[in-house]
Design a protein around this motif. Structure first.
Motif, short mmCIF file in Angstrom:
data_model
loop_
_atom_site.label_atom_id
_atom_site.label_comp_id
_atom_site.label_asym_id
_atom_site.label_seq_id
_atom_site.Cartn_x
_atom_site.Cartn_y
_atom_site.Cartn_z
N VAL A 4 -12.64 15.50 35.51
CA VAL A 4 -11.85 16.54 35.00
C VAL A 4 -10.33 16.36 35.43
CG1 VAL A 4 -11.30 19.15 35.34
CG2 VAL A 4 -13.73 18.43 35.63
N CYS A 23 -6.37 22.10 32.31
CA CYS A 23 -7.55 21.12 32.70
C CYS A 23 -8.20 20.57 31.40
CB CYS A 23 -8.33 21.54 33.61
SG CYS A 23 -7.54 21.32 35.18
N TYR A 25 -12.00 18.26 30.32
CA TYR A 25 -13.09 17.68 30.47
C TYR A 25 -14.00 17.00 29.52
CZ TYR A 25 -15.40 21.70 28.51
OH TYR A 25 -15.70 22.50 27.61
#
Lengths: 113, 114
Positions: A4, A23, A25
């Motif tokens: 992440v 963030c 991912y």
């Protein structure tokens, strides 16, 4: 695929301003995305969390925005206060492995009075 | 309500020694996870325990081991300490396994290896 990625590494905001931390991912099996706040010398405290079937969740001054197609999510802190100065971590976990949180690298937020 | 408790708060050990860290979860929680947090980084998953059984293990060497007791408290053991083991060791309490995602962290144990 288990990472992440969090940005920025550090952030300075004036009191009353909006703090935004991002963030990203890769693993589409992730289905739970929490944010934690950590003060120096303390353990992380759960702030707010979201599941991918929702695009936004708000709790008080804290909002998570979630973009499933882009595999990105962000934390917005409205009306930032000096007491919000801390390190913030995004994280992710998946069904069947709920005991394992994968954390971002952290963002150190400083709110100037 | 008592939160997650960890002991000791701080610990200083010498390379090659052994260390035992302890954690008591929130009352009613039956699962704990252990994490290592090196200064300036996010926590890294080490173990999860539920009902005294290991449910998950992170990418840590066999020098790291853990166990959970009938009262759901847990111990993390690290053998043959290295300088790189210096970190904040965090215990997280998990309400409902396997359906629960929330994890509530304790204050941690600061381990310094010299």
């Amino acid at each position: 695929q288990q990472q992440v990625k969090q940005s920025p590494q550090s952030l300075i905001v004036q009191k009353g301003g909006i703090s935004i931390i991002n963030c990203a991912y890769e693993n589409t099996a992730f289905d739970y995305f929490p944010w934690y706040q950590q003060f120096p010398g303390k353990g992380p405290a759960l702030l707010i969390a979201i599941r991918p079937d929702v695009s936004e969740k708000k709790e008080g001054r804290f909002t998570i925005s979630f973009n499933k197609s882009a595999k990105q999510f962000s934390l917005h802190i409205m009306d930032s206060q000096p007491g919000d100065s801390a390190t913030y971590f995004c994280a992710a976990s998946m069904a069947g492995n709920t005991g394992k949180l994968i954390f971002g690298q952290g963002t150190t937020l400083q709110v100037k009075p | 309500d008592a939160g997650v408790t960890q002991s000791p708060t701080h610990l200083i050990k010498t390379r090659g020694q052994h260390v035992t860290l302890r954690c008591s979860p929130i009352s009613g929680h039956k699962s704990v996870s252990w994490y290592q947090q090196v200064l300036g980084q996010g926590p890294q998953f080490i173990f999860q325990y539920y009902e005294k059984e290991e449910r998950g293990r992170g990418n840590f060497p066999d020098r790291f081991s853990a166990r959970q007791f009938p009262n759901y408290s847990s111990e993390l053991n690290v053998n043959a300490l290295l300088l790189g083991d210096s970190a904040l060791y965090l215990c997280a309490s998990i309400p409902r396994v396997p359906i629960s995602y929330e994890q509530y962290f304790g204050p941690g144990t600061r381990l310094t290896v010299t």
